[in-house]
Design a protein around this motif. Sequence first.
Motif, mmCIF file in Angstrom:
data_model
loop_
_atom_site.group_PDB
_atom_site.id
_atom_site.type_symbol
_atom_site.label_atom_id
_atom_site.label_comp_id
_atom_site.label_asym_id
_atom_site.label_seq_id
_atom_site.Cartn_x
_atom_site.Cartn_y
_atom_site.Cartn_z
ATOM 1 N N ALA A 43 0.833 -1.188 0.034
ATOM 2 C CA ALA A 43 0.039 0.153 -0.005
ATOM 3 C C ALA A 43 0.798 1.299 0.003
ATOM 4 N N VAL A 44 1.777 1.281 0.868
ATOM 5 C CA VAL A 44 2.840 2.358 0.830
ATOM 6 C C VAL A 44 3.588 2.620 -0.325
ATOM 7 N N LEU A 45 4.048 1.432 -1.090
ATOM 8 C CA LEU A 45 4.754 1.731 -2.293
ATOM 9 C C LEU A 45 3.649 2.170 -3.318
ATOM 10 N N THR A 46 2.749 1.560 -3.175
ATOM 11 C CA THR A 46 1.562 2.253 -4.422
ATOM 12 C C THR A 46 1.254 3.448 -4.230
ATOM 13 N N PHE A 47 1.191 4.041 -2.808
ATOM 14 C CA PHE A 47 0.758 5.366 -2.834
ATOM 15 C C PHE A 47 1.966 6.359 -3.155
ATOM 16 N N ALA A 48 2.854 5.841 -2.704
ATOM 17 C CA ALA A 48 4.407 6.695 -3.015
ATOM 18 C C ALA A 48 4.498 6.872 -4.539
ATOM 19 N N ALA A 49 4.219 5.812 -5.627
ATOM 20 C CA ALA A 49 4.363 5.816 -6.845
ATOM 21 C C ALA A 49 3.279 6.746 -7.315
ATOM 22 N N ALA A 50 2.073 6.701 -6.955
ATOM 23 C CA ALA A 50 0.869 7.558 -7.502
ATOM 24 C C ALA A 50 1.241 9.065 -7.103
ATOM 25 N N VAL A 51 1.703 9.222 -5.866
ATOM 26 C CA VAL A 51 1.772 10.901 -5.502
ATOM 27 C C VAL A 51 3.078 11.169 -5.933
ATOM 28 N N ALA A 52 3.967 10.703 -6.387
ATOM 29 C CA ALA A 52 5.400 11.183 -6.995
ATOM 30 C C ALA A 52 4.887 11.858 -8.105
ATOM 31 N N GLY A 53 5.311 13.102 -8.591
ATOM 32 C CA GLY A 53 5.042 13.771 -9.597
ATOM 33 C C GLY A 53 3.418 14.085 -9.977
ATOM 34 N N SER A 54 2.643 13.915 -8.988
ATOM 35 C CA SER A 54 1.169 13.982 -9.231
ATOM 36 C C SER A 54 0.640 15.648 -9.643
ATOM 37 N N GLY A 55 1.712 16.678 -9.014
ATOM 38 C CA GLY A 55 1.458 17.814 -9.285
ATOM 39 C C GLY A 55 1.816 18.564 -10.664
ATOM 40 N N THR A 56 2.433 17.679 -11.555
ATOM 41 C CA THR A 56 3.076 18.062 -12.644
ATOM 42 C C THR A 56 1.968 17.993 -13.819
ATOM 43 N N PRO A 57 1.351 16.880 -14.090
ATOM 44 C CA PRO A 57 0.551 16.933 -15.297
ATOM 45 C C PRO A 57 -0.534 17.889 -15.095
ATOM 46 N N ASN A 58 -1.130 18.645 -16.055
ATOM 47 C CA ASN A 58 -2.251 19.537 -16.175
ATOM 48 C C ASN A 58 -3.404 18.843 -15.968
ATOM 49 N N LEU A 59 -4.511 19.242 -15.282
ATOM 50 C CA LEU A 59 -5.854 18.560 -15.212
ATOM 51 C C LEU A 59 -6.398 18.459 -16.683
#
Length: 507
Positions: A43-59
């Motif tokens: 769960a922690v690994l999945t969360f980290a992979a999803a959050v990493a860079g999540s602020g970069t792609p535009n909506l």
Amino acid sequence: MTMSSAAVAAGAGSDRPADDDGVGRRPAPPATGRARFDWLWAAVLTFAAAVAGSGTPNLWRDELASWNAAVRSTGDLVEMLGNVDAVSGLYYLLLHGWISVFGDSQTMLRMPSALAMAGAAAFVVLTARTLFDRRTAVFAGLLFALLPSVTRYGQEARSYAFVVFAVTAATWLLLRALKRPSPARWAPYAVAVAAAGLFHIVSLLFLLPHALIVLMRWRQDRRGRTLVGYALTVAVALVPVVPLVLLGQRQVGRQISWIKTPHLRSIAEVWDALFGSPLIALAIAAFALLPLAWRRGRRPAVELALVGAAPIAAAWVVSQGSTSYFMDRYLLFTMPAWVVLAAAGLAALRPRPVGVAGLAAVILLGLPDQRQIRTETVKSGREGEEAAAVIAKGYRPGDGFVPVRGADTVYMTDFQVEYSLPEGVVLRDVFAQRTAVASDDLFPVECEQPEQCLGTTRRVWVVTWSGTANPYHKLPDAQARALEKHYKVVQKTKVRSLQVTLVERVR
């Protein structure tokens, strides 16, 4: 790569005494020591992979629709759901509460989905451990956490990660309940079924393979209370979902009428999209077939294959009618079953380093896609952000706003600009006779007589498509004539595919 008979037995757990759970083998023993926390690190690994860079792609536009709905007051949001997007209502309400606490930055808008994918990862590991062994559980946790599609939807402000979470939880809870049926074990399964349906109606197709699993187990043990318990549980779980289904059917023409009737090749296209990469999809298919070829202990593999394949087949058949539901993201909830099957195949390969190498190869195949997911324009371009910057730089209080809508409303140019405007920049939507909030809709009701709606607005920012000298390109004719008659162009700026034009009133 080879798989000996001993490896098959180890992978399937068929070397244990058979007769405990009615499927031809004894269940995996309770996890002890570090194995008890396999679900947590996954769960922690999945969360980290999803959050990493999540602020970069535009909506992109679906995420902007989520934002537009979720920033309304609770009352306004509920009123909107009566007219449009009712099937996303539970997610919008959840996101509304989240935004009220954590704000609406791109990272924060997407973080609930990352948390949901993390929860799904935990149940992927638990399911793999229940049906196979710890090695399979570890492989499944790693494979799921690092799949491009898991990251992609784990950083998307839509409900699909929650659907994956609910269906994956329901599958494990069903397996748990079938071991020792009781109200205490059926109750959480009912909650998971209801949640899946409320987050996305199409996900209820997973009830088909679940019912088949129950029948298969019943044929083995002939316990009548299993059938009765399952039927009653599903009936109770669907009570809160039925009103949503009825309301969603009334709105379906507006919401998904654009989805095309699928062809046979559409199944291959959906398969590729489920994993975020054609190469990974091919590898998953190859490894998932191995457990289905086992001579002993095949039952768990068959059950998982049903969970993965039956909803896809059912969606394809249903979509041959007047309404199509055959979309890869609608069927994303089938992906975890294939991950566990592939992990079981990899874990059974001998010698053991071959399985590890296969797992590493699949993960490495996804690295280019993982990098692509985090680029600025992977979901949407930066046009809206740059257009908003132009407007903010020249803004004066009282300025108006005319975005391209009409036939191009679906591109949500207005949402793109409004999301990126600084807090102090407030534009009057000139041709909106009633705002989206006032009309209980995602979009405003535009003026039938645009000239009458201009009022005394002195300056208007017009945002249309670029590629032409016409500042009113693709605006409805009546809107373009009203602006041409009363305003002159004082500034024109091209920002990628958009054109930002400032006009001032002359009469």
